[in-house]
Design a protein around this motif. Structure first.
Motif, short mmCIF file in Angstrom:
data_model
loop_
_atom_site.label_atom_id
_atom_site.label_comp_id
_atom_site.label_asym_id
_atom_site.label_seq_id
_atom_site.Cartn_x
_atom_site.Cartn_y
_atom_site.Cartn_z
N GLY A 185 0.84 -1.20 0.00
CA GLY A 185 0.00 0.00 0.00
C GLY A 185 0.87 1.24 0.00
O GLY A 185 1.97 1.22 -0.56
N GLY A 186 0.37 2.30 0.61
CA GLY A 186 1.18 3.51 0.60
C GLY A 186 0.61 4.60 1.47
O GLY A 186 -0.51 4.50 1.99
N THR A 187 1.42 5.64 1.63
CA THR A 187 1.03 6.76 2.47
C THR A 187 1.62 8.06 1.93
O THR A 187 2.76 8.07 1.46
CB THR A 187 1.47 6.55 3.94
N ASP A 188 0.85 9.11 1.93
CA ASP A 188 1.35 10.45 1.61
C ASP A 188 0.50 11.45 2.38
O ASP A 188 -0.71 11.26 2.52
CB ASP A 188 1.26 10.75 0.11
N CYS A 189 1.16 12.50 2.86
CA CYS A 189 0.42 13.51 3.61
C CYS A 189 0.44 14.82 2.83
O CYS A 189 1.24 14.98 1.91
CB CYS A 189 1.05 13.72 4.98
N LEU A 190 -0.41 15.72 3.21
CA LEU A 190 -0.38 17.06 2.62
C LEU A 190 0.89 17.76 3.08
O LEU A 190 1.27 17.66 4.25
CB LEU A 190 -1.60 17.86 3.08
N THR A 191 1.56 18.42 2.17
CA THR A 191 2.75 19.19 2.53
C THR A 191 2.70 20.52 1.78
O THR A 191 2.03 20.63 0.75
CB THR A 191 4.06 18.47 2.12
N LYS A 192 3.43 21.48 2.30
CA LYS A 192 3.55 22.75 1.58
C LYS A 192 4.28 22.52 0.26
O LYS A 192 4.00 23.18 -0.74
CB LYS A 192 4.34 23.76 2.43
N PHE A 193 5.25 21.60 0.30
CA PHE A 193 6.06 21.29 -0.88
C PHE A 193 5.18 20.88 -2.06
O PHE A 193 5.27 21.43 -3.16
CB PHE A 193 7.05 20.17 -0.53
N THR A 194 4.28 19.92 -1.82
CA THR A 194 3.44 19.44 -2.92
C THR A 194 2.34 20.44 -3.27
O THR A 194 2.03 20.64 -4.44
CB THR A 194 2.83 18.06 -2.59
N LEU A 195 1.77 21.08 -2.24
CA LEU A 195 0.70 22.05 -2.52
C LEU A 195 1.25 23.19 -3.38
O LEU A 195 0.65 23.57 -4.39
CB LEU A 195 0.12 22.60 -1.21
N ASN A 196 2.42 23.70 -3.02
CA ASN A 196 3.02 24.78 -3.81
C ASN A 196 3.52 24.27 -5.16
O ASN A 196 3.49 25.00 -6.15
CB ASN A 196 4.16 25.44 -3.03
N GLY A 197 3.98 23.04 -5.18
CA GLY A 197 4.45 22.46 -6.43
C GLY A 197 3.33 22.36 -7.46
O GLY A 197 3.45 22.84 -8.58
N PHE A 198 2.22 21.76 -7.04
CA PHE A 198 1.09 21.63 -7.97
C PHE A 198 0.48 23.00 -8.29
O PHE A 198 0.00 23.22 -9.39
CB PHE A 198 0.03 20.66 -7.41
N ASN A 199 0.54 23.89 -7.30
CA ASN A 199 0.05 25.25 -7.54
C ASN A 199 0.90 25.96 -8.60
O ASN A 199 0.37 26.67 -9.45
CB ASN A 199 0.04 26.02 -6.23
N SER A 200 2.24 25.73 -8.53
CA SER A 200 3.12 26.38 -9.52
C SER A 200 2.87 25.81 -10.92
O SER A 200 3.12 26.48 -11.91
CB SER A 200 4.59 26.21 -9.13
N LEU A 201 2.37 24.59 -10.98
CA LEU A 201 2.01 24.00 -12.28
C LEU A 201 0.64 24.48 -12.76
O LEU A 201 0.20 24.13 -13.85
CB LEU A 201 1.99 22.47 -12.17
N LYS A 202 -0.03 25.25 -11.89
CA LYS A 202 -1.36 25.80 -12.20
C LYS A 202 -2.37 24.70 -12.50
O LYS A 202 -3.21 24.83 -13.40
CB LYS A 202 -1.27 26.79 -13.37
N ILE A 203 -2.32 23.63 -11.72
CA ILE A 203 -3.31 22.57 -11.93
C ILE A 203 -4.11 22.28 -10.66
O ILE A 203 -4.75 21.25 -10.55
CB ILE A 203 -2.67 21.27 -12.48
N LEU A 204 -4.09 23.22 -9.71
CA LEU A 204 -4.96 23.06 -8.54
C LEU A 204 -6.23 23.87 -8.77
O LEU A 204 -6.17 25.02 -9.21
CB LEU A 204 -4.26 23.56 -7.27
N SER A 205 -7.36 23.28 -8.44
CA SER A 205 -8.62 24.00 -8.57
C SER A 205 -8.90 24.73 -7.27
O SER A 205 -8.57 24.25 -6.18
CB SER A 205 -9.75 23.02 -8.86
N SER A 206 -9.51 25.90 -7.36
CA SER A 206 -9.92 26.57 -6.12
C SER A 206 -11.35 26.20 -5.74
O SER A 206 -11.94 26.76 -4.84
CB SER A 206 -9.75 28.09 -6.23
N ASN A 207 -11.89 25.20 -6.45
CA ASN A 207 -13.21 24.65 -6.14
C ASN A 207 -13.05 23.15 -5.92
O ASN A 207 -12.03 22.58 -6.28
CB ASN A 207 -14.17 24.86 -7.31
N PRO A 208 -14.08 22.50 -5.38
CA PRO A 208 -14.04 21.04 -5.33
C PRO A 208 -13.84 20.49 -6.74
O PRO A 208 -14.50 20.96 -7.68
CB PRO A 208 -15.41 20.67 -4.76
N CYS A 209 -12.93 19.54 -6.91
CA CYS A 209 -12.57 19.09 -8.27
C CYS A 209 -13.73 18.37 -8.94
O CYS A 209 -14.61 17.82 -8.27
CB CYS A 209 -11.33 18.21 -8.22
N LYS A 210 -13.72 18.40 -10.28
CA LYS A 210 -14.81 17.82 -11.08
C LYS A 210 -14.23 16.88 -12.13
O LYS A 210 -14.19 17.22 -13.32
CB LYS A 210 -15.57 18.94 -11.82
#
Lengths: 393, 351
Positions: free
Chosen positions: A182-207
């Motif tokens: 199995g596996g585990t990953d937690c929320l981090t600033k590193f990934t949140l900012n990383g995906f944000n810099s790629l401009k692929i985070l939605s500011s709404n619930p994803c669809k």
């Protein structure tokens, strides 16, 4: 092939701290998406699938000493494996139980927290090694005194799907008789900012798979399954892993190819190993992150592979967010719950089919007798993995 | 079970390849050592090179060379081990993020920060859609990659696999290892590292790639087996090794040379010393970390070294831990651990 027996499951995600809570939320279309409260970030407007226990609470639940060096991914992982143990009804894992865990960023949450504080004689120095994925896996293994094959896979968003694949192969070729995967990953600033810099985070619930989808929500989770060789299986298996395949898109470091070649090949390999016809796949738990690129590429791969008769499909990412390295195992458990409950969990937030395909995912809960379920996990580095779960018959 | 042979091999480390024969050692006295540079431009386009971190560059260079030697263009599997992955890009993104307090960031280093960037970039370069796996388990990263490849070829599913181990250093994150006892605090010449009585070791970058095949061709060696354990008590080490060898009806006396992972950390070298003084007392003993440093995938140097030794049937004095001469070795054993954890055994036979 008959398939590798899955005999136990343990999970924690933003929709539930236990297997039963996850099933309850899935069955009642209850999403776990919220705004970050535990993760200390300036991006408080970005929705996430956050588990509302802080590290101190998790540490206390697990009875860890105050001087422990468990990162959040290790805490969540330990929590989920403890769940697995409880659900199996065992006191402890037998000797020679292997452990194969997937994680994308491991303990980077500790590094981003202590980066400026590491110095000679800092009390945080015990977290220096914790950045690396293998350390997370070691901590979980040591909590349960697992000491056989203990290893970690880090292939971005397909990490835990690959852990399941490798564990199944180890049982298949007799290398191990019993293995936790199995596996585990937690929320981090590193990934949140990383995906944000790629401009692929939605500011709404994803669809996912919606024509007006505008990005993904990150999430966190830990999910583990017990796989056993048939001669060890005592009770009827919950399900079987009948097929698995990994292929590389070899197109771009992050973007998926337009025709979804990697995903196509992964599905093809998995079906071949399972010895199934395409028409026997009853449902696909899709990767479906909600980004423009992923959902189109994955749809193309599905269309190319299945042709006219596309199986029912949905993405459960709108429940939990994209849990990165944990996603493959989390969705493996959701796929198995679908099989055992005879239910397809809906693709939340879906309104309008993508123009390019016209396909609509299952968007309200649906009863169905599912014999074979395909689950896709697609990651950075072109890493594509497909797993097939089958009813034990 | 199909047999597994090592055909193409390639190395980048803190030493020249020729040190195996000529013993001309590059000397170091710092605790953080860069790998020697290769002529990357000779096989990777300059425009591509500019975008690649050192780990990717080294991984690709060694892969292309190993494939060339094995005369294989597109491998059927790409399987890598890296305990710390793309540390330089990880650090770059982390520093930008912390310094800007989560401000506007360029995604370039983030997208190259995942551990499977090395395997992914090799696939991209070769246009190779094959099975692609990356293990990141401390000092057992490369070992699990070997294990996976052996299952792939052993089961008959594949005829070959590209297998590698890569580690790069970063300015700040690697430097942290000065604070938690991983690195030596005093300057020490690498030549006398293994006599050290203090804690810590020296860390260095490295990359190694191998082509494993089901056919012997002109193989360097045959891979018989690999085993990993997270923990092993010192008193159980001998029995583990006996058991491992017994599977192949071998005893410690059959081992023509043993490669030990001594790294000069007085706290943990006792694992190796216990073997040196007991079951392998009469066996030619070889060490390498005083020359190429420690890192999570450095046992890939040991596998490269064993391959070379079988081919050359000799080894420079600088690698030797004892005076026992090596005579036409038939079997070799590699034992490694880091900080008393993630132990591994690799068994090889002269092809």
């Amino acid at each position: 092939m008959k398939g590798i027996a899955v005999t136990g499951m343990g999970v924690i995600s933003s929709i539930g701290h236990h297997l039963s809570e996850n099933l309850e939320a899935l069955s009642s279309s209850k999403s776990g998406i919220s705004f970050p409260e535990i993760l200390q970030t300036t991006h408080t407007h970005l929705p996430v699938g956050e588990i509302k226990f802080n590290n101190t609470e998790l540490s206390e639940i697990l009875n860890l000493p105050k001087t422990q060096a468990y990162t959040r991914a290790a805490l969540l992982g330990t929590f989920a494996v403890k769940e697995l143990l409880k659900n199996l009804g065992w006191e402890k894992f037998p000797e020679e139980t292997g452990f194969i865990s997937g994680t994308s960023v491991g303990g980077i949450d500790a590094t981003e927290k202590h980066f400026k504080q590491y110095a000679a004689n800092s009390e945080n120095n015990r977290f220096i090694q914790a950045q690396h994925p293998g350390f997370t896996t070691e901590k979980i293994a040591e909590y349960f005194e697992l000491n056989s094959v203990v290893t970690n896979i880090s292939t971005a968003c397909s990490s835990s799907a690959n852990a399941i694949l490798v564990g199944a192969r180890m049982i298949q070729c007799g290398r191990l008789k019993r293995v936790i995967v199995g596996g585990t990953d937690c929320l981090t600033k590193f990934t949140l900012n990383g995906f944000n810099s790629l401009k692929i985070l939605s500011s709404n619930p994803c669809k996912p798979f919606d024509d007006r989808r505008d990005g993904l929500n990150l999430g966190e989770a830990a999910a583990y399954l017990m796989l056993e060789a048939d001669d060890l299986v005592q009770n009827k298996p919950i399900a079987r892993i009948s097929g698995f395949g990994n292929a590389n898109d070899a197109f771009h470091q992050t973007a998926s190819s337009q025709n979804g070649e990697g995903a196509f090949l992964a599905m093809e390999k998995a079906l071949k190993i399972a010895g199934l016809e395409k028409s026997q796949i009853d449902y696909i738990n899709a990767h479906g992150t909600g980004t423009l690129n992923n959902d189109l590429s994955e749809s193309m791969a599905i269309q190319r592979f299945f042709g006219e008769d596309i199986p029912l499909f949905s993405s459960t990412k709108a429940y939990t967010g994209h849990t990165l390295g944990a996603a493959g195992a989390l969705e493996a458990i959701f796929s198995i719950l679908s099989i055992s409950e005879n239910k397809i969990f809906p693709n939340l937030n879906f309104a309008e089919a993508m123009q390019e395909t016209g396909y609509s995912p299952v968007s309200i809960i649906r009863k169905a007798n599912l014999r074979h379920v395909l689950s896709n996990s697609l990651g950075f580095g072109g890493n594509c993995t497909s797993l097939i779960f089958s009813k034990d018959e | 079970m199909n047999r597994v042979f090592i055909n193409g091999i390639a190395s980048i480390s803190a030493q020249e390849d020729a040190v195996v024969e000529n013993g001309n050692v590059a000397l170091y006295s710092e605790n953080n050592i860069a790998a020697l540079d290769k002529n990357y431009k000779s096989i990777i386009a300059p425009m591509m090179l500019r975008r690649m971190s050192k780990a990717v560059k080294m991984g690709l260079w060694t892969s292309l060379n190993a494939l060339k030697e094995a005369k294989i263009e597109i491998p059927q599997n790409i399987i890598f081990g890296t305990g710390k992955g793309c540390l330089q890009d990880t650090e770059k993104f982390l520093v930008q993020m912390l310094d800007s307090r989560e401000g506007l960031l360029s995604p370039t280093s983030f997208i190259q920060s995942t551990h499977n960037t090395i395997g992914g970039q090799i696939a991209l370069h070769l246009k190779c859609n094959a099975y692609n796996m990356t293990y990141s388990q401390n000092s057992n990263s490369f070992e699990t990659a070997i294990l996976d490849a052996m299952m792939k070829i052993g089961s008959g599913e594949s005829e070959n696999a590209l297998v590698g181990g890569v580690e790069e250093n970063a300015d700040i994150i690697t430097d942290f290892e000065n604070f938690d006892g991983q690195l030596k605090q005093e300057k020490i010449s690498n030549l006398v590292l293994l006599n050290s009585t203090t804690s810590g070791t020296i860390i260095a970058e490295s990359a190694h790639a191998f082509v494993f095949t089901s056919k012997p061709n002109k193989a360097y060696a045959e891979l018989l087996d690999v085993e990993i354990r997270l923990n092993c008590e010192l008193e159980n080490l001998n029995s583990w090794i006996f058991q491992f060898l017994d599977t192949y009806k071998l005893t410690s006396k059959d081992i023509g040379f043993v490669i030990m992972g001594n790294n000069g950390d007085a706290r943990y070298d006792n694992y190796y010393k216990a073997l040196q003084d007991s079951i392998f007392k009469e066996t030619p003993q070889i060490a390498y970390k005083h020359l190429v440093g420690e890192n999570n995938s450095i046992s890939s140097y040991a596998l490269w070294l064993a391959s070379q030794i079988f081919k050359l049937n000799k080894i420079s004095e600088v690698f030797k831990l004892n005076d026992i001469d090596m005579v036409n070795p038939k079997y070799a054993l590699i034992y490694n651990q880091y900080l008393g954890k993630n132990h591994s055994l690799i068994l090889l036979e002269n092809a």
